[in-house]
Design an enzyme around this catalytic site. Structure first.
Site, PDB file in Angstrom:
ATOM      1  NE  ARG A 152      27.588  66.607 -36.213  1.00  0.00           N
ATOM      2  CZ  ARG A 152      28.895  65.649 -36.506  1.00  0.00           C
ATOM      3  NH1 ARG A 152      29.782  66.108 -35.391  1.00  0.00           N
ATOM      4  NH2 ARG A 152      28.833  63.952 -36.547  1.00  0.00           N
ATOM      5  CG  HIS A 174      28.180  60.627 -36.774  1.00  0.00           C
ATOM      6  ND1 HIS A 174      29.354  60.088 -36.509  1.00  0.00           N
ATOM      7  CD2 HIS A 174      28.473  61.920 -35.536  1.00  0.00           C
ATOM      8  CE1 HIS A 174      30.421  60.233 -35.893  1.00  0.00           C
ATOM      9  NE2 HIS A 174      29.850  61.401 -35.789  1.00  0.00           N
ATOM     10  NE  ARG A 205      30.171  58.577 -40.953  1.00  0.00           N
ATOM     11  CZ  ARG A 205      29.556  57.523 -40.402  1.00  0.00           C
ATOM     12  NH1 ARG A 205      28.417  56.913 -40.953  1.00  0.00           N
ATOM     13  NH2 ARG A 205      28.559  58.392 -39.293  1.00  0.00           N
ATOM     14  CB  CYS A 243      56.195  82.239 -23.681  1.00  0.00           C
ATOM     15  SG  CYS A 243      57.056  82.075 -21.969  1.00  0.00           S
ATOM     16  CG  ASP A 255      56.558  83.160 -29.325  1.00  0.00           C
ATOM     17  OD1 ASP A 255      55.115  82.745 -30.290  1.00  0.00           O
ATOM     18  OD2 ASP A 255      56.516  83.627 -28.903  1.00  0.00           O
ATOM     19  CE  LYS A 307      35.927  64.675 -38.547  1.00  0.00           C
ATOM     20  NZ  LYS A 307      34.375  64.705 -38.057  1.00  0.00           N
ATOM     21  CE1 TYR A 336      55.562  87.911 -19.636  1.00  0.00           C
ATOM     22  CE2 TYR A 336      54.919  85.643 -21.027  1.00  0.00           C
ATOM     23  CZ  TYR A 336      55.563  87.262 -20.870  1.00  0.00           C
ATOM     24  OH  TYR A 336      56.239  87.311 -22.322  1.00  0.00           O
TER      25      TYR A 336
HETATM   26  C1  LIG Z   1      34.545  63.222 -38.024  1.00  0.00           C
HETATM   27  C2  LIG Z   1      33.460  61.895 -38.502  1.00  0.00           C
HETATM   28  C3  LIG Z   1      33.414  60.465 -38.640  1.00  0.00           C
HETATM   29  C4  LIG Z   1      35.085  59.866 -37.779  1.00  0.00           C
HETATM   30  O1  LIG Z   1      35.183  59.990 -36.930  1.00  0.00           O
HETATM   31  P1  LIG Z   1      35.913  59.383 -35.754  1.00  0.00           P
HETATM   32  O2  LIG Z   1      35.657  59.436 -34.331  1.00  0.00           O
HETATM   33  O3  LIG Z   1      36.994  60.288 -35.773  1.00  0.00           O
HETATM   34  O4  LIG Z   1      36.133  58.201 -36.234  1.00  0.00           O
HETATM   35  C5  LIG Z   1      32.595  59.652 -39.419  1.00  0.00           C
HETATM   36  N1  LIG Z   1      31.388  60.338 -39.296  1.00  0.00           N
HETATM   37  C6  LIG Z   1      31.618  61.244 -39.254  1.00  0.00           C
HETATM   38  C7  LIG Z   1      30.250  61.924 -39.851  1.00  0.00           C
HETATM   39  C8  LIG Z   1      32.632  62.845 -38.702  1.00  0.00           C
HETATM   40  O5  LIG Z   1      31.563  64.232 -38.562  1.00  0.00           O
END
Ligand SMILES: *Cc1c(COP(=O)(O)O)cnc(C)c1O
Length: 374
Positions: free
Chosen positions: A141, A172, A225, A316, A318, A40, A270
């Site tokens: 979430r 998760h 994941r 700054c 840039d 992602k 600045y």
């Molecule tokens: C982003 C995400 C992951 C990966 O998480 P990491 O900490 O980068 O390994 C896995 N599962 C879900 C649902 C996520 O949103």
């Protein structure tokens, strides 16, 4: 924003580091467990298509993305067979695209599946809608929270087998990267309770992001994941030691474009926040906060000609200035993070300086910085 190809400033991506991180983790998994590589946000800014190619070569069998467009990008780049899971919520109006590109979507409510089924029938879509059910075991979430909801969901999709295919289920964890495991265990118990609703398990059951996969048992799961750790970053920051050697894949290199000696009493940048006390050599570096080098980097030491040199004055948009230990010439390499002359600056150090996590720093570099692969 245009890509700065005619400026010596780039995110250098070490492909073999990503390959090695992924292989090391795959070697720790049992035979039944697959890795979906999380690419992602343009692979945490490392380049989604390039990282997906490396991940596939290293043994990843699928991909996770955040939004539908990222999934379509991978399909169009030639990943035609691998499962691609969109982790965020998608709109039922996008089902024609989802079906056409054969994308797996995350389901978070019974209402959504019912609507999806209706759209599928109304539009007479060809490919079944492939889904992963999200279980909210305490992250708060997305996902179903109760056994009643899961029962209702399963009953509905079992009655619409011709339209809907449940490919997987995932949860998760919110504290898998911490020392205290109480909340993790609470979530796992909730997960096991919700999983009892399933008479037959879908093809994929996934509990792990990087942190869970590195530091926890994953009973009953057969897919991870894997995200941040593949890029060589420790998901816990500095809290837990990783069981695999993590090789950072991203560095940010540029050069001095201008150097000069500055008289005592004059200030730099600045707001005149840094005043030169004695004769000093000051170098100018051609990147700034428009590239994602934040203003809070003021005071941070970057590598120039093997020396750690502080950023003086405000960063700054840039450009920023560094204090040099002696006269140096334009064209001298500057490493903002990464390695130079046997020394290393980590994204973790940058994140500490900026009061945030390395994930956010990596994602914050903008498209003006090209990516160079080595
Ligand atoms: C982003 C995400 C992951 C990966 O998480 P990491 O900490 O980068 O390994 C896995 N599962 C879900 C649902 C996520 O949103």
């Amino acid at each position: 924003m245009v890509v700065g190809r005619n400026r010596n400033a780039q995110l250098v991506i070490d492909k073999s580091a990503i390959y090695d991180n992924i292989s090391a983790e795959i070697n720790r998994l049992d035979d039944k467990t697959e890795m979906f590589m999380v690419v992602k946000a343009n692979a945490y800014n490392h380049g989604a298509v390039q990282v997906a190619q490396i991940a596939k070569a290293a043994g990843a069998t699928g991909f996770c993305v955040a939004i539908l467009d990222e999934a379509i990008q991978l399909r169009e780049a030639g990943f035609v067979d691998e499962p691609i899971l969109v982790l965020g919520i998608t709109d039922v109006e996008d089902l024609p695209l989802i079906s056409k590109y054969n994308i797996d979507v995350t389901v978070s409510s019974v209402e959504w599946v019912k609507q999806a089924n209706q759209v599928f029938e109304d539009l007479k879509l060809k490919n079944k809608i492939k889904m992963f059910l999200a279980l909210d075991t305490g992250m708060g979430r997305v996902g179903l929270q109760t056994t009643n909801e899961v029962d209702e969901f399963l009953e509905f999709i079992n009655s619409k087998e011709n339209n809907l295919l449940l490919d997987g289920v995932f949860t998760h964890f919110s504290t898998a990267d911490g020392k205290n495991t109480d909340y993790f265990n609470f979530q796992y118990q909730n997960f096991e309770k919700l999983m009892k609703c399933f008479k037959t398990k879908p093809r994929y059951v996934s509990v792990a992001n990087s942190a869970t996969s590195l530091w926890h048992k994953m009973t009953g799961s057969n897919m991870i994941r894997f995200g941040v750790a593949a890029y060589g970053l420790n998901p816990s920051g500095t809290v837990l030691a990783s069981p695999i050697a993590l090789k950072p894949a991203m560095s940010l290199t540029t050069e001095l474009v201008y150097t000069k000696q500055v008289q005592p009493g004059r200030s730099i940048g600045y707001g005149a926040t840094y005043t030169v006390a004695d004769d000093q050599w000051i170098g100018t570096v051609p990147v700034g906060y428009a590239d994602g080098v934040r203003r809070s980097m003021q005071g941070f030491k970057v590598l120039v000609d093997g020396h750690l040199c502080p950023i003086v004055g405000r960063v700054c948009m840039d450009q920023f200035m560094v204090k040099l230990p002696y006269k140096m010439n334009p064209g001298t390499e500057v490493v903002i993070f990464g390695k130079q002359a046997g020394k290393e600056i980590t994204l973790q150090q940058v994140a500490d300086q900026c009061g945030t996590i390395h994930y956010e720093i990596a994602c914050g570099f903008t498209e003006r910085l090209p990516r160079v692969y080595k």
